[in-house]
Design an enzyme around this catalytic site. Sequence first.
Site, mmCIF file in Angstrom:
data_model
loop_
_atom_site.group_PDB
_atom_site.id
_atom_site.type_symbol
_atom_site.label_atom_id
_atom_site.label_comp_id
_atom_site.label_asym_id
_atom_site.label_seq_id
_atom_site.Cartn_x
_atom_site.Cartn_y
_atom_site.Cartn_z
ATOM 1 N N ARG A 11 15.069 64.558 71.654
ATOM 2 C CA ARG A 11 15.783 65.120 72.704
ATOM 3 C C ARG A 11 16.563 66.249 72.184
ATOM 4 O O ARG A 11 16.607 67.565 73.068
ATOM 5 C CB ARG A 11 16.552 64.217 73.369
ATOM 6 C CG ARG A 11 15.473 63.055 74.124
ATOM 7 C CD ARG A 11 16.676 62.162 74.963
ATOM 8 N NE ARG A 11 15.747 61.034 75.731
ATOM 9 C CZ ARG A 11 16.460 60.078 76.214
ATOM 10 N NH1 ARG A 11 17.375 59.923 76.176
ATOM 11 N NH2 ARG A 11 15.370 59.453 76.993
ATOM 12 N N GLU A 54 27.472 51.988 75.253
ATOM 13 C CA GLU A 54 27.352 53.426 75.010
ATOM 14 C C GLU A 54 29.011 53.597 74.687
ATOM 15 O O GLU A 54 29.469 54.804 74.014
ATOM 16 C CB GLU A 54 27.235 54.373 76.553
ATOM 17 C CG GLU A 54 27.207 55.795 75.932
ATOM 18 C CD GLU A 54 26.778 56.378 77.226
ATOM 19 O OE1 GLU A 54 26.676 57.839 77.198
ATOM 20 O OE2 GLU A 54 26.052 55.801 78.409
ATOM 21 N N ARG A 87 20.312 60.329 69.925
ATOM 22 C CA ARG A 87 19.720 59.064 70.182
ATOM 23 C C ARG A 87 18.271 59.116 70.583
ATOM 24 O O ARG A 87 18.102 60.160 71.217
ATOM 25 C CB ARG A 87 20.513 58.387 71.314
ATOM 26 C CG ARG A 87 20.014 57.192 71.784
ATOM 27 C CD ARG A 87 20.572 56.528 73.210
ATOM 28 N NE ARG A 87 20.779 57.301 74.384
ATOM 29 C CZ ARG A 87 19.895 57.497 75.106
ATOM 30 N NH1 ARG A 87 18.463 56.610 75.032
ATOM 31 N NH2 ARG A 87 19.935 58.199 76.086
#
Length: 537
Positions: free
Chosen positions: A253, A337, A348
């Site tokens: 990501r 989280e 992540r």
Amino acid sequence: LAAAFRAIKAGLKVAIMTKADSFSSNSVLACGGVNASLGNSKEDSQREHAEDTIAAAAMLGDTAAIDTLTAKARQSVLELERLGANFDKTDDGRIAQRAFGGSGSKRTCYIGDRTGAALVQTLERVCSDMGVITLENHYLLSLLTDRGAIGGVVALNCADSTVIAIEAKSVVLAGGGFAGIYYGNTTNPANTSGDCLAVAFRAGLRLVNMEFIQFHPTGLVGSGELVSEAVRSDGGFLVLEDGKRFTNELQTRDRLAREIAKEIENGHKVYIDTRHLGGKLLSDQMPNFCESVKTRLGLDASRELVPVAPSAHYTMGGIEVGEKAKTAIKGLFACGECAASGVHGANRLGGNSLLESLVFGEIAGGSAANYAEANDYRDYDEAAIVKQTRRVEEIIAGENRYSLNALRKSLGNKLTATLGVFRQSAGMQDAYEYIGHLATLKSGLHCVDKRRENNDELVQILEFHNALAIAEVAAFAALERRESRGAHFRTDYPLARSRFCKNSFVTLKHRNFLDLRFLKPHSIEWQLDRLRRAMTN
């Protein structure tokens, strides 16, 4: 929910306290799935899952925590299926798995594009049936402690704005991250303001790696609302205005977000293209995506390109925890989280967040149960309740001088511009100073609406206080990390530097002074060895 399920199985009295209703959380919004090396699509193993996670963490992952995460993944997913979670299945009846970015195998188990909501529903039903009490509309204000041990919490009962003490033998903080402070450019609800982190920080606990804020590559333009990685996993393409693909949709990501942000900086528009998938597949596999696109943008995803841009999504940093989810306060544990468990490091992997909540929620619940069984209720200083009561009464009674919504938007815009996908020293310094300026204004924020029953304005002001505290820590840590690593990319320091191959720890000293230390993660040489072997293989 995972912590409560584990604790109540031990025969204890357990309550879940939530500031909204029990179905308002980022877990519900987690669409894509949960990782486990089941090998139902192709051969897979815990080792491969661990090595993918270590590689994504950019040398800051805690290998012991990653081993725990990946070793317990299969058990967690199969337990959920046993409890009633209706995972999508292959033709031969096994749990279906899709590929997520950065993973070497199809490892992500899913329930359409509403996996999180389905898992929350399953666990809520089971917890309710077993007698877990749910305290909705109770907002965490502070911790009750006695000589370094937990005694309970101080909470606002939102129904009538009274401040109450809830005594407990042990407490688990599981209140999520803080990406909602990027107001106007986030996949998170606005109330994801880092409350648990701020409360823990004020109680003297350290916050770890707060500079690492993951921007999801694909948020809907205009709202920031999540376009799940599942859409790309199931065949959606990323294209420019000419309709041509320009990237690998399933890279990690951090890298994909930078590629998209760069195209937008260069004047292009970026779209997700699902037209070739067909209306049936979209309606069957991605109903939430289709509905969001229709509702937010008035577009038909089966016929039209959908404009996307990176959106603040997930925060890798959090409350420092050690083995078995323990914090430095006895009887206080943290998971999910809001906790820095070490499994994500600097970035992540998709599909690992729901898994972390399940695995470390179960661990935290077990630790809390064991502590409660071995200890009695603690005394606590009632001055903490008096202090919070005065604070609440002052916010309600005072004369308001500023627009809360304008200040929240201002903070969100500043963070997006300076602490976003790309960062550099001058911008982050400007953000740090601006956050300090906003902090001087917060004493002028008071309720315009003076009613005491379900006063949303009161809660939003309290959330903004927490958002400012957390934003200051994040900006401070980002300024001090003079390198690029994982989700933290600095244009003035575009390479990773060995001297910063360390975790950042921020402590609150003398009320308003921030102290930052960089310390090496556990087993760094072991990580290097595993990463070398993974690259060789």
